[in-house]
Design a protein around this motif. Sequence first.
Motif, PDB file in Angstrom:
ATOM      1  N   GLU A 102       0.807  -1.221   0.000  1.00 34.61           N
ATOM      2  CA  GLU A 102       0.000   0.000   0.000  1.00 34.61           C
ATOM      3  C   GLU A 102       0.845   1.277   0.000  1.00 34.61           C
ATOM      4  O   GLU A 102       0.337   2.354   0.265  1.00 34.61           O
ATOM      5  CB  GLU A 102      -0.939  -0.010   1.213  1.00 34.61           C
ATOM      6  CG  GLU A 102      -1.934  -1.164   1.158  1.00 34.61           C
ATOM      7  CD  GLU A 102      -2.863  -1.235   2.359  1.00 34.61           C
ATOM      8  OE1 GLU A 102      -4.019  -1.666   2.192  1.00 34.61           O
ATOM      9  OE2 GLU A 102      -2.431  -0.864   3.477  1.00 34.61           O
ATOM     10  N   VAL A 103       2.119   1.147  -0.324  1.00 37.73           N
ATOM     11  CA  VAL A 103       3.036   2.285  -0.425  1.00 37.73           C
ATOM     12  C   VAL A 103       3.859   2.127  -1.699  1.00 37.73           C
ATOM     13  O   VAL A 103       4.362   1.043  -1.996  1.00 37.73           O
ATOM     14  CB  VAL A 103       3.988   2.364   0.790  1.00 37.73           C
ATOM     15  CG1 VAL A 103       4.964   3.534   0.632  1.00 37.73           C
ATOM     16  CG2 VAL A 103       3.209   2.485   2.092  1.00 37.73           C
ATOM     17  N   LEU A 104       3.998   3.215  -2.452  1.00 36.15           N
ATOM     18  CA  LEU A 104       4.789   3.226  -3.682  1.00 36.15           C
ATOM     19  C   LEU A 104       5.599   4.514  -3.721  1.00 36.15           C
ATOM     20  O   LEU A 104       5.060   5.601  -3.512  1.00 36.15           O
ATOM     21  CB  LEU A 104       3.871   3.155  -4.906  1.00 36.15           C
ATOM     22  CG  LEU A 104       4.531   3.337  -6.271  1.00 36.15           C
ATOM     23  CD1 LEU A 104       5.458   2.158  -6.580  1.00 36.15           C
ATOM     24  CD2 LEU A 104       3.459   3.483  -7.362  1.00 36.15           C
ATOM     25  N   VAL A 105       6.895   4.406  -3.996  1.00 37.11           N
ATOM     26  CA  VAL A 105       7.754   5.583  -4.156  1.00 37.11           C
ATOM     27  C   VAL A 105       7.692   6.036  -5.611  1.00 37.11           C
ATOM     28  O   VAL A 105       7.769   5.218  -6.529  1.00 37.11           O
ATOM     29  CB  VAL A 105       9.208   5.253  -3.753  1.00 37.11           C
ATOM     30  CG1 VAL A 105      10.119   6.464  -3.974  1.00 37.11           C
ATOM     31  CG2 VAL A 105       9.258   4.803  -2.297  1.00 37.11           C
ATOM     32  N   THR A 106       7.545   7.341  -5.819  1.00 40.21           N
ATOM     33  CA  THR A 106       7.405   7.901  -7.167  1.00 40.21           C
ATOM     34  C   THR A 106       8.417   9.021  -7.381  1.00 40.21           C
ATOM     35  O   THR A 106       9.056   9.496  -6.446  1.00 40.21           O
ATOM     36  CB  THR A 106       5.989   8.465  -7.369  1.00 40.21           C
ATOM     37  OG1 THR A 106       5.757   9.519  -6.415  1.00 40.21           O
ATOM     38  CG2 THR A 106       4.931   7.383  -7.183  1.00 40.21           C
ATOM     39  N   ALA A 107       8.549   9.446  -8.629  1.00 41.75           N
ATOM     40  CA  ALA A 107       9.433  10.567  -8.969  1.00 41.75           C
ATOM     41  C   ALA A 107       8.696  11.866  -8.679  1.00 41.75           C
ATOM     42  O   ALA A 107       8.215  12.564  -9.576  1.00 41.75           O
ATOM     43  CB  ALA A 107       9.858  10.484 -10.430  1.00 41.75           C
ATOM     44  N   GLY A 108       8.611  12.188  -7.394  1.00 41.26           N
ATOM     45  CA  GLY A 108       7.832  13.339  -6.968  1.00 41.26           C
ATOM     46  C   GLY A 108       6.345  13.034  -7.005  1.00 41.26           C
ATOM     47  O   GLY A 108       5.904  12.028  -7.593  1.00 41.26           O
ATOM     48  N   ALA A 109       5.566  13.896  -6.378  1.00 37.48           N
ATOM     49  CA  ALA A 109       4.114  13.714  -6.414  1.00 37.48           C
ATOM     50  C   ALA A 109       3.566  13.907  -7.819  1.00 37.48           C
ATOM     51  O   ALA A 109       2.535  13.327  -8.173  1.00 37.48           O
ATOM     52  CB  ALA A 109       3.440  14.683  -5.445  1.00 37.48           C
ATOM     53  N   THR A 110       4.260  14.702  -8.647  1.00 39.55           N
ATOM     54  CA  THR A 110       3.756  14.962  -9.993  1.00 39.55           C
ATOM     55  C   THR A 110       3.735  13.694 -10.826  1.00 39.55           C
ATOM     56  O   THR A 110       2.786  13.437 -11.565  1.00 39.55           O
ATOM     57  CB  THR A 110       4.596  16.048 -10.683  1.00 39.55           C
ATOM     58  OG1 THR A 110       4.555  17.242  -9.895  1.00 39.55           O
ATOM     59  CG2 THR A 110       4.057  16.360 -12.069  1.00 39.55           C
ATOM     60  N   GLU A 111       4.783  12.856 -10.728  1.00 39.58           N
ATOM     61  CA  GLU A 111       4.733  11.595 -11.454  1.00 39.58           C
ATOM     62  C   GLU A 111       3.640  10.698 -10.892  1.00 39.58           C
ATOM     63  O   GLU A 111       2.935  10.018 -11.653  1.00 39.58           O
ATOM     64  CB  GLU A 111       6.065  10.854 -11.382  1.00 39.58           C
ATOM     65  CG  GLU A 111       6.061   9.651 -12.319  1.00 39.58           C
ATOM     66  CD  GLU A 111       6.917   8.484 -11.872  1.00 39.58           C
ATOM     67  OE1 GLU A 111       7.321   7.698 -12.756  1.00 39.58           O
ATOM     68  OE2 GLU A 111       7.159   8.327 -10.666  1.00 39.58           O
ATOM     69  N   GLY A 112       3.489  10.687  -9.570  1.00 37.59           N
ATOM     70  CA  GLY A 112       2.412   9.901  -8.985  1.00 37.59           C
ATOM     71  C   GLY A 112       1.060  10.307  -9.526  1.00 37.59           C
ATOM     72  O   GLY A 112       0.208   9.463  -9.831  1.00 37.59           O
ATOM     73  N   LEU A 113       0.851  11.619  -9.672  1.00 37.36           N
ATOM     74  CA  LEU A 113      -0.406  12.124 -10.215  1.00 37.36           C
ATOM     75  C   LEU A 113      -0.582  11.685 -11.662  1.00 37.36           C
ATOM     76  O   LEU A 113      -1.653  11.189 -12.053  1.00 37.36           O
ATOM     77  CB  LEU A 113      -0.428  13.648 -10.115  1.00 37.36           C
ATOM     78  CG  LEU A 113      -1.602  14.325 -10.822  1.00 37.36           C
ATOM     79  CD1 LEU A 113      -2.891  14.075 -10.058  1.00 37.36           C
ATOM     80  CD2 LEU A 113      -1.345  15.809 -10.980  1.00 37.36           C
ATOM     81  N   ALA A 114       0.464  11.866 -12.476  1.00 39.56           N
ATOM     82  CA  ALA A 114       0.358  11.490 -13.885  1.00 39.56           C
ATOM     83  C   ALA A 114       0.065  10.000 -14.026  1.00 39.56           C
ATOM     84  O   ALA A 114      -0.813   9.597 -14.804  1.00 39.56           O
ATOM     85  CB  ALA A 114       1.646  11.852 -14.616  1.00 39.56           C
ATOM     86  N   ALA A 115       0.792   9.173 -13.275  1.00 37.74           N
ATOM     87  CA  ALA A 115       0.575   7.732 -13.355  1.00 37.74           C
ATOM     88  C   ALA A 115      -0.823   7.358 -12.885  1.00 37.74           C
ATOM     89  O   ALA A 115      -1.475   6.479 -13.473  1.00 37.74           O
ATOM     90  CB  ALA A 115       1.629   7.000 -12.532  1.00 37.74           C
ATOM     91  N   ALA A 116      -1.301   8.022 -11.830  1.00 41.12           N
ATOM     92  CA  ALA A 116      -2.642   7.723 -11.320  1.00 41.12           C
ATOM     93  C   ALA A 116      -3.708   8.044 -12.355  1.00 41.12           C
ATOM     94  O   ALA A 116      -4.624   7.242 -12.603  1.00 41.12           O
ATOM     95  CB  ALA A 116      -2.889   8.508 -10.037  1.00 41.12           C
TER      96      ALA A 116
END
Length: 399
Positions: A102-116
């Motif tokens: 239930e935890v994933l490290v991303t390239a900043g929150a912006t990449e997390g947003l784009a991937a989501a």
Amino acid sequence: MREIPGAWRRTLAGAGLMADDGTTRPTIFAEMSALAAETGAINLGQGFPDEDGPAAVLEAAREAISAGANQYPPGRGLPDLREAISEHQTRFYGLHPDPDTEVLVTAGATEGLAAALLALIDGPDDEVVVFEPYYDSYAACVALAGGRLVTVPLQWPDFQPDLDELRGAVNDRTRVILVNDPHNPTGAVFSAEVRAEVVRLAEEHDAIIVTDEVYEHLAFDGPHVPIATLPGAWERTLTLSSGGKTFSTTGWKIGWATGPAPLVDAVLAVKQFLTYVNGAPFQPATAVGLRLPDEFFRGIADTLRAKRDLLGDGLLRAGFEVSTPAGTYFTVADAAALGAEDADAFCRELPVRAGVVAIPLTAFVTPEHRARYRTLVRFAACKRVDVIEDAASRLSALR
């Protein structure tokens, strides 16, 4: 020359970077930063600190590099960082995400947003509801994913939404309600009523809540309350955050996503074909930061609150009306009393008139709502005290 492919044209158009003739424009941040360099103006436009973060975090990065942590980390992120993120969510909010699922490290929150958004949006019938003004990547990512952006305007001076307008925006086509709290660019912290209504509407219309909480430790009037902590919210909420704002390491781009395993897995499925992994030596350093004592987290909010007040006082003395922010790096001011009729034109003149760069709030809105924000300007307080004092002195020339 070949025409730019359709997906990228949609992305540029969504970000307001596609001109009517099909040419592309730089972002407002690039334009204003270039103007600051050209004129020697103080740049209070772009939101990055001009001071380094905590020494323990920086030293941990140096040690990680020296120890050889310079190759690909695991796809989900280093186990110790995922453990630290889970501990952080438990320590501050009483949430207990499983660090393995239930935890994933991303390239900043912006990449997390784009991937989501790429993972969750299934076509042009899927709508994403955002509060407007909005962080500029939101519209671009929705456009790239092929969805439809639906905005709910925030109202000067407290920048809270009208709940009836929120209810009118959410319907059975709503796939995602995207909430940035504390809010960039306005500095607002949403009320308990707004948070509860977001959850209620998401349940009613079976929507997913995606939250951008990168300013979570920069709330000034009380502790941050993640939407995921509300009754019934965890199961449908994907929470995004990062270490950049908290530890003044915006260039490291270490972010994370937490939430139920199916949502995190959906983000991972896309993320592995974007950056794959990132920032190997910065991941253990961010874990050190997340485990810093409570005094550190209180201290960064106290420090920025004082800078907010210093900037706000200077803006008031210069003749602006000021919306006092409840969080983030940013203060929004109304330049109408200074004769401004258009924030964009005002900001382009400001470096010459006063030697200060700011950002027009109209850069963060859709064209149809531009008139609501036509004289509002955003300033960043995440600078050294002497820089803010100098900027306030220069702005006094506007009176």
